[in-house]
Design a protein around this motif. Structure first.
Motif, mmCIF file in Angstrom:
data_model
loop_
_atom_site.group_PDB
_atom_site.id
_atom_site.type_symbol
_atom_site.label_atom_id
_atom_site.label_comp_id
_atom_site.label_asym_id
_atom_site.label_seq_id
_atom_site.Cartn_x
_atom_site.Cartn_y
_atom_site.Cartn_z
ATOM 1 N N MET A 49 41.092 49.105 25.395
ATOM 2 C CA MET A 49 40.559 48.185 26.678
ATOM 3 C C MET A 49 39.686 49.024 27.598
ATOM 4 S SD MET A 49 42.092 45.358 26.337
ATOM 5 C CE MET A 49 42.312 44.264 27.862
ATOM 6 N N SER A 50 38.258 48.741 27.253
ATOM 7 C CA SER A 50 37.385 49.448 28.014
ATOM 8 C C SER A 50 36.046 48.690 28.768
ATOM 9 C CB SER A 50 36.820 50.615 27.283
ATOM 10 O OG SER A 50 36.254 49.716 26.158
ATOM 11 N N LEU A 51 36.171 47.699 28.694
ATOM 12 C CA LEU A 51 35.013 46.805 29.280
ATOM 13 C C LEU A 51 35.574 45.728 30.103
ATOM 14 C CD1 LEU A 51 31.983 46.386 29.472
ATOM 15 C CD2 LEU A 51 32.070 44.967 27.593
ATOM 16 N N LEU A 52 35.054 45.692 31.371
ATOM 17 C CA LEU A 52 35.650 44.442 32.238
ATOM 18 C C LEU A 52 34.407 43.877 32.671
ATOM 19 C CD1 LEU A 52 37.896 43.011 34.565
ATOM 20 C CD2 LEU A 52 37.361 44.984 35.914
ATOM 21 N N ASP A 53 34.405 42.369 32.697
ATOM 22 C CA ASP A 53 33.078 41.608 33.207
ATOM 23 C C ASP A 53 33.597 40.717 34.306
ATOM 24 O OD1 ASP A 53 31.254 40.002 33.114
ATOM 25 O OD2 ASP A 53 31.485 39.077 31.139
ATOM 26 N N ILE A 54 33.190 41.089 35.558
ATOM 27 C CA ILE A 54 33.549 40.324 36.827
ATOM 28 C C ILE A 54 32.842 38.981 37.023
ATOM 29 C CG2 ILE A 54 34.506 42.325 37.868
ATOM 30 C CD1 ILE A 54 32.081 42.380 39.810
ATOM 31 N N GLY A 55 32.095 38.691 35.964
ATOM 32 C CA GLY A 55 31.431 37.183 35.810
ATOM 33 C C GLY A 55 30.495 37.179 37.122
ATOM 34 N N GLY A 56 30.230 35.793 37.474
ATOM 35 C CA GLY A 56 29.216 35.348 38.668
ATOM 36 C C GLY A 56 30.030 35.104 39.908
ATOM 37 N N GLY A 57 29.342 33.917 40.632
ATOM 38 C CA GLY A 57 29.959 33.722 41.791
ATOM 39 C C GLY A 57 29.451 34.264 43.034
ATOM 40 N N PHE A 58 28.327 35.200 42.825
ATOM 41 C CA PHE A 58 27.758 35.777 44.007
ATOM 42 C C PHE A 58 26.705 34.880 44.610
ATOM 43 C CE2 PHE A 58 28.534 38.764 40.733
ATOM 44 C CZ PHE A 58 29.507 39.700 41.509
ATOM 45 N N PRO A 59 26.734 34.761 46.044
ATOM 46 C CA PRO A 59 25.764 33.975 46.606
ATOM 47 C C PRO A 59 24.042 34.366 46.207
ATOM 48 C CG PRO A 59 26.581 35.910 48.274
ATOM 49 C CD PRO A 59 27.361 36.126 46.914
ATOM 50 N N GLY A 60 23.184 33.431 46.257
ATOM 51 C CA GLY A 60 21.905 33.740 45.890
ATOM 52 C C GLY A 60 20.988 33.436 47.061
ATOM 53 N N VAL A 61 21.787 32.369 47.947
ATOM 54 C CA VAL A 61 20.827 31.952 48.835
ATOM 55 C C VAL A 61 20.808 32.850 50.404
ATOM 56 C CG1 VAL A 61 20.422 29.839 50.647
ATOM 57 C CG2 VAL A 61 21.279 29.677 48.161
#
Ligand SMILES: Cc1ncc(COP(=O)(O)O)c(C=O)c1O
Length: 233
Positions: A49-61
């Motif tokens: 186990m060596s890769l963690l993907d924390i995805g999206g969900g960050f504000p852009g506006v």
């Protein structure tokens, strides 16, 4: 939502997506803590186990609450605690809205207008726009506050503002940009309104409901926008 992917040639990736328009940095903190347990379980059964993907969900506006920096602080603190540097974990993200939102503006014009007298003699204005909920603006109802558009018209320095409801063109009761009123000056059919930061979940979600075509996309730089609107009206 969590996903563990594995294929014969690469190490397993653990990824999650807190959901677009996330307003609670704690969602990341919790998901990262959960990932640490999944990493331990994966390692316990022999996975690399060596890769963690924390995805999206960050504000852009711009002006979003909480702002990007606050989310980043919470994420960095959670990563420092659960996946400290030197632990051999690579962390990636998938910031879609964060990159895409600010690169597009939506320009709509007023195609019809109605003034309604309210108790006390106050006027409320109903503006019907060339694009609406079934087109570019579907995602705006998810936002906590209505966005106030920029008016493209020479007006006196402090024009009186009126409570306004912004409708789309399709003649359905649901075709409103926002459920709440926005304060705008008195405008006329043909006038343009600009909504900044409309590059995410706009064209991608638009439909041809009631026969209205999706908005056309024009590539422009700076002051060219005004010329474009003048020729379009
Ligand atoms: C798996 C995944 N990653 C990233 C994104 C992008 O999210 P956002 O636009 O919130 O940055 C999405 C959007 O739905 C997604 O499903």
């Amino acid at each position: 939502c969590f996903l563990v992917c594995s294929c014969p040639v690469s190490a397993p990736v653990l990824s999650f997506h807190v959901g677009s328009g996330c307003r609670d940095p704690h969602s990341f903190t919790q998901a990262i803590a959960d990932c640490r347990r999944v990493f331990e379980m994966g390692r316990g059964v022999g996975h690399d186990m060596s890769l963690l993907d924390i995805g999206g969900g960050f504000p852009g506006v711009e002006g979003s609450e909480p702002e990007f920096e606050e989310m980043a602080r919470a994420i960095n603190a959670a990563l420092a605690q659960d996946f400290p540097e030197g632990a051999g974990i690579e962390v990636i993200a998938e910031p879609g809205c964060f990159y895409a939102a600010s690169v597009c503006v939506a320009a709509v014009n007023i195609i019809a207008k109605k003034a309604v007298l309210q108790p006390g003699g106050h006027r409320k204005l109903l503006y019907y726009l060339s694009d609406g909920h079934h087109g570019t603006f579907r995602d705006l109802l998810r936002e906590p506050y209505p966005r106030v558009p920029t008016v493209v018209k020479e007006l006196c320095s402090k024009p009186p503002l009126f409570p306004c409801i912004l409708y789309g063109p399709t003649c359905t009761a649901f075709d409103k940009l926002f459920n709440e009123e926005v304060q705008l000056p008195e405008l006329d059919v043909g006038d343009w309104l600009i909504f900044p930061s409309m590059g995410a979940y706009s064209a991608a979600l638009s439909s041809t409901f009631n026969g209205f075509l999706p908005a056309s996309i024009c590539y422009i730089v700076g002051p060219e926008l005004r010329n474009l609107l003048e020729t379009a009206s």
